[in-house]
Design a protein around this motif. Sequence first.
Motif, PDB file in Angstrom:
ATOM      1  N   SER A 181       1.048  -1.225   0.093  1.00 24.85           N
ATOM      2  CA  SER A 181       0.043   0.031  -0.109  1.00 24.85           C
ATOM      3  C   SER A 181       0.899   1.247  -0.127  1.00 24.85           C
ATOM      4  O   SER A 181       2.089   1.190   0.260  1.00 24.85           O
ATOM      5  CB  SER A 181      -0.858   0.126   1.178  1.00 24.85           C
ATOM      6  N   TYR A 182       0.230   2.333  -0.296  1.00 27.95           N
ATOM      7  CA  TYR A 182       0.786   3.734  -0.215  1.00 27.95           C
ATOM      8  C   TYR A 182       1.684   3.777   1.202  1.00 27.95           C
ATOM      9  O   TYR A 182       3.016   4.293   0.932  1.00 27.95           O
ATOM     10  CB  TYR A 182       0.029   4.729  -0.186  1.00 27.95           C
ATOM     11  N   GLU A 183       1.148   3.476   2.438  1.00 22.06           N
ATOM     12  CA  GLU A 183       1.780   3.559   3.517  1.00 22.06           C
ATOM     13  C   GLU A 183       3.163   2.692   3.781  1.00 22.06           C
ATOM     14  O   GLU A 183       4.055   3.334   4.255  1.00 22.06           O
ATOM     15  CB  GLU A 183       1.020   3.261   4.695  1.00 22.06           C
ATOM     16  N   MET A 184       3.016   1.468   3.163  1.00 21.09           N
ATOM     17  CA  MET A 184       4.225   0.652   2.995  1.00 21.09           C
ATOM     18  C   MET A 184       5.310   1.233   2.290  1.00 21.09           C
ATOM     19  O   MET A 184       6.290   1.132   2.706  1.00 21.09           O
ATOM     20  CB  MET A 184       3.952  -0.682   2.637  1.00 21.09           C
ATOM     21  N   VAL A 185       4.985   1.813   1.178  1.00 19.94           N
ATOM     22  CA  VAL A 185       5.910   2.604   0.397  1.00 19.94           C
ATOM     23  C   VAL A 185       6.690   3.573   1.102  1.00 19.94           C
ATOM     24  O   VAL A 185       7.892   3.715   0.944  1.00 19.94           O
ATOM     25  CB  VAL A 185       5.118   2.919  -1.191  1.00 19.94           C
ATOM     26  N   ALA A 200       0.493   3.538  -4.446  1.00 17.70           N
ATOM     27  CA  ALA A 200       1.857   2.797  -4.057  1.00 17.70           C
ATOM     28  C   ALA A 200       2.852   2.934  -5.250  1.00 17.70           C
ATOM     29  O   ALA A 200       4.128   3.424  -5.089  1.00 17.70           O
ATOM     30  CB  ALA A 200       1.667   1.694  -3.469  1.00 17.70           C
ATOM     31  N   ILE A 201       2.296   2.829  -6.549  1.00 17.86           N
ATOM     32  CA  ILE A 201       3.114   2.615  -7.446  1.00 17.86           C
ATOM     33  C   ILE A 201       3.706   3.900  -7.932  1.00 17.86           C
ATOM     34  O   ILE A 201       4.637   4.196  -8.194  1.00 17.86           O
ATOM     35  CB  ILE A 201       2.446   1.933  -8.988  1.00 17.86           C
ATOM     36  N   GLU A 202       2.615   5.134  -8.010  1.00 16.79           N
ATOM     37  CA  GLU A 202       3.150   6.385  -8.248  1.00 16.79           C
ATOM     38  C   GLU A 202       4.180   6.852  -7.439  1.00 16.79           C
ATOM     39  O   GLU A 202       5.290   7.471  -7.669  1.00 16.79           O
ATOM     40  CB  GLU A 202       1.988   7.333  -8.374  1.00 16.79           C
ATOM     41  N   LEU A 203       4.084   6.644  -6.149  1.00 14.51           N
ATOM     42  CA  LEU A 203       4.893   7.109  -5.052  1.00 14.51           C
ATOM     43  C   LEU A 203       6.336   6.451  -5.328  1.00 14.51           C
ATOM     44  O   LEU A 203       7.258   6.930  -4.885  1.00 14.51           O
ATOM     45  CB  LEU A 203       4.494   6.810  -3.772  1.00 14.51           C
ATOM     46  N   ALA A 204       6.233   5.146  -5.333  1.00 11.94           N
ATOM     47  CA  ALA A 204       7.506   4.434  -5.759  1.00 11.94           C
ATOM     48  C   ALA A 204       8.408   4.995  -6.884  1.00 11.94           C
ATOM     49  O   ALA A 204       9.529   5.007  -7.010  1.00 11.94           O
ATOM     50  CB  ALA A 204       7.232   2.992  -5.630  1.00 11.94           C
ATOM     51  N   ARG A 205       7.468   5.170  -7.948  1.00 11.86           N
ATOM     52  CA  ARG A 205       8.263   5.695  -9.052  1.00 11.86           C
ATOM     53  C   ARG A 205       8.820   7.230  -8.907  1.00 11.86           C
ATOM     54  O   ARG A 205       9.973   7.302  -9.397  1.00 11.86           O
ATOM     55  CB  ARG A 205       7.076   5.807 -10.307  1.00 11.86           C
ATOM     56  N   SER A 206       8.058   7.742  -8.168  1.00 20.59           N
ATOM     57  CA  SER A 206       8.605   9.359  -7.962  1.00 20.59           C
ATOM     58  C   SER A 206       9.679   9.266  -7.098  1.00 20.59           C
ATOM     59  O   SER A 206      10.621   9.972  -6.927  1.00 20.59           O
ATOM     60  CB  SER A 206       7.701  10.251  -7.366  1.00 20.59           C
ATOM     61  N   ALA A 207       9.826   8.338  -6.099  1.00 21.01           N
ATOM     62  CA  ALA A 207      10.955   8.375  -5.101  1.00 21.01           C
ATOM     63  C   ALA A 207      11.891   7.300  -5.299  1.00 21.01           C
ATOM     64  O   ALA A 207      13.178   7.445  -4.781  1.00 21.01           O
ATOM     65  CB  ALA A 207      10.355   7.667  -3.694  1.00 21.01           C
ATOM     66  N   GLY A 208      11.946   6.652  -6.785  1.00 22.00           N
ATOM     67  CA  GLY A 208      12.885   5.946  -7.173  1.00 22.00           C
ATOM     68  C   GLY A 208      12.995   4.511  -6.677  1.00 22.00           C
ATOM     69  O   GLY A 208      14.128   3.925  -6.680  1.00 22.00           O
ATOM     70  N   LEU A 209      12.001   3.958  -6.026  1.00 23.28           N
ATOM     71  CA  LEU A 209      12.187   2.565  -5.303  1.00 23.28           C
ATOM     72  C   LEU A 209      11.463   1.670  -6.209  1.00 23.28           C
ATOM     73  O   LEU A 209      10.843   1.802  -7.251  1.00 23.28           O
ATOM     74  CB  LEU A 209      10.889   2.866  -4.223  1.00 23.28           C
ATOM     75  N   THR A 210      12.414   0.555  -6.240  1.00 25.41           N
ATOM     76  CA  THR A 210      12.169  -0.676  -7.032  1.00 25.41           C
ATOM     77  C   THR A 210      11.115  -1.225  -6.366  1.00 25.41           C
ATOM     78  O   THR A 210      11.117  -1.845  -5.253  1.00 25.41           O
ATOM     79  CB  THR A 210      13.328  -1.691  -7.387  1.00 25.41           C
ATOM     80  N   LEU A 211       9.798  -1.514  -6.803  1.00 28.20           N
ATOM     81  CA  LEU A 211       8.603  -2.071  -6.242  1.00 28.20           C
ATOM     82  C   LEU A 211       8.224  -3.170  -6.779  1.00 28.20           C
ATOM     83  O   LEU A 211       7.862  -3.244  -8.243  1.00 28.20           O
ATOM     84  CB  LEU A 211       7.438  -1.236  -6.043  1.00 28.20           C
ATOM     85  N   ILE A 212       8.137  -4.451  -6.292  1.00 30.18           N
ATOM     86  CA  ILE A 212       7.582  -5.771  -6.901  1.00 30.18           C
ATOM     87  C   ILE A 212       6.482  -6.299  -6.288  1.00 30.18           C
ATOM     88  O   ILE A 212       6.415  -6.151  -4.851  1.00 30.18           O
ATOM     89  CB  ILE A 212       8.896  -6.667  -6.652  1.00 30.18           C
ATOM     90  N   GLY A 213       5.626  -6.722  -6.787  1.00 32.29           N
ATOM     91  CA  GLY A 213       4.326  -7.238  -6.255  1.00 32.29           C
ATOM     92  C   GLY A 213       4.012  -8.653  -6.687  1.00 32.29           C
ATOM     93  O   GLY A 213       4.771  -9.076  -7.554  1.00 32.29           O
ATOM     94  N   PHE A 214       3.109  -9.493  -6.224  1.00 30.19           N
ATOM     95  CA  PHE A 214       2.661 -10.767  -6.499  1.00 30.19           C
ATOM     96  C   PHE A 214       4.034 -11.729  -6.436  1.00 30.19           C
ATOM     97  O   PHE A 214       3.925 -12.414  -7.494  1.00 30.19           O
ATOM     98  CB  PHE A 214       2.006 -10.746  -7.791  1.00 30.19           C
ATOM     99  N   ALA A 215       4.693 -11.329  -5.490  1.00 23.44           N
ATOM    100  CA  ALA A 215       5.938 -12.273  -5.614  1.00 23.44           C
ATOM    101  C   ALA A 215       5.738 -13.688  -4.956  1.00 23.44           C
ATOM    102  O   ALA A 215       5.414 -13.862  -3.909  1.00 23.44           O
ATOM    103  CB  ALA A 215       6.954 -11.545  -4.758  1.00 23.44           C
ATOM    104  N   ARG A 216       6.000 -14.486  -5.914  1.00 22.21           N
ATOM    105  CA  ARG A 216       6.119 -15.875  -5.476  1.00 22.21           C
ATOM    106  C   ARG A 216       7.167 -16.626  -6.107  1.00 22.21           C
ATOM    107  O   ARG A 216       7.963 -15.947  -6.830  1.00 22.21           O
ATOM    108  CB  ARG A 216       4.779 -16.515  -6.370  1.00 22.21           C
TER     109      ARG A 216
END
Length: 276
Positions: free
Chosen positions: A211-215, A236-252
Amino acid sequence: MSQGYVTRSVERWRDGQVVREDDDVAEEMPIAMVYNGETFAVMMATPHDLEDFALGFSLSEGLIEHPWQLLSIESQVLLEGIALSMQVPSDTPAARIGAERQRLLPGRSGCGICGTRDLEQAIRQSEPVGTGALIERASLERALAALQSHQPMNGATGAVHAAAWADMHGQILLVREDVGRHNALDKLLGALRREGIDPATGMVLVTSRASYEMVTKATRAGVTLLIAISAPTALAIELARSAGLTLIGFARRGSHNVYTHPHRIAAAGALESGSP
């Protein structure tokens, strides 16, 4: 110290039969965050690793900027729950808690900004994160495969989230658990700072959605790679993009989705060869 869960009697119904057995269930209770005698928030959390929780929460909420500013922590067990009484320097935001900043409302175990009264407090922009480590997909897979074995509370109860930190080779070095996903992450971030580990040298894995808060918590702590086993939200995706964070979801094991900044994920053998 609490182990994070207690034993209760339960009637199990299986195959037409009722059997009374003992069952391990997760603890959840009010934890008051008190700074220089003023209560900022009451969080519903698992009463375990509370010093890590106090430090991680204080940093991720912007109440202090440096670990050394948390001068002392005293845990007081009360009839209603636990009060974490913290002392901070007078020039920190935590020492200037007033009506405009106090949450006053309780933070439920599944909530990151419950009780925040103003919109500008709710949507907090993060500073850009650093370069971070280059992680091979095999290392990510290694960390994911080992994660379940590092969750003793969830193994006993099936009811808590985990946040873990693994190095660039996929070795899990720190794990914290809590009934609340935000609380688990705060505990992990506090533990990282207490251990003197730079989060940007590895990756953070969470057993929840991103979620946004986790990012926001992750980027504020300097995390550069956040991996969630469930979905991210659009914000969360938009904030990760603007902050330069690599965000991965549905990790299996065997699959994952990279939503932002995939340059930190390397192909097999890339680290040895020096190629991107």
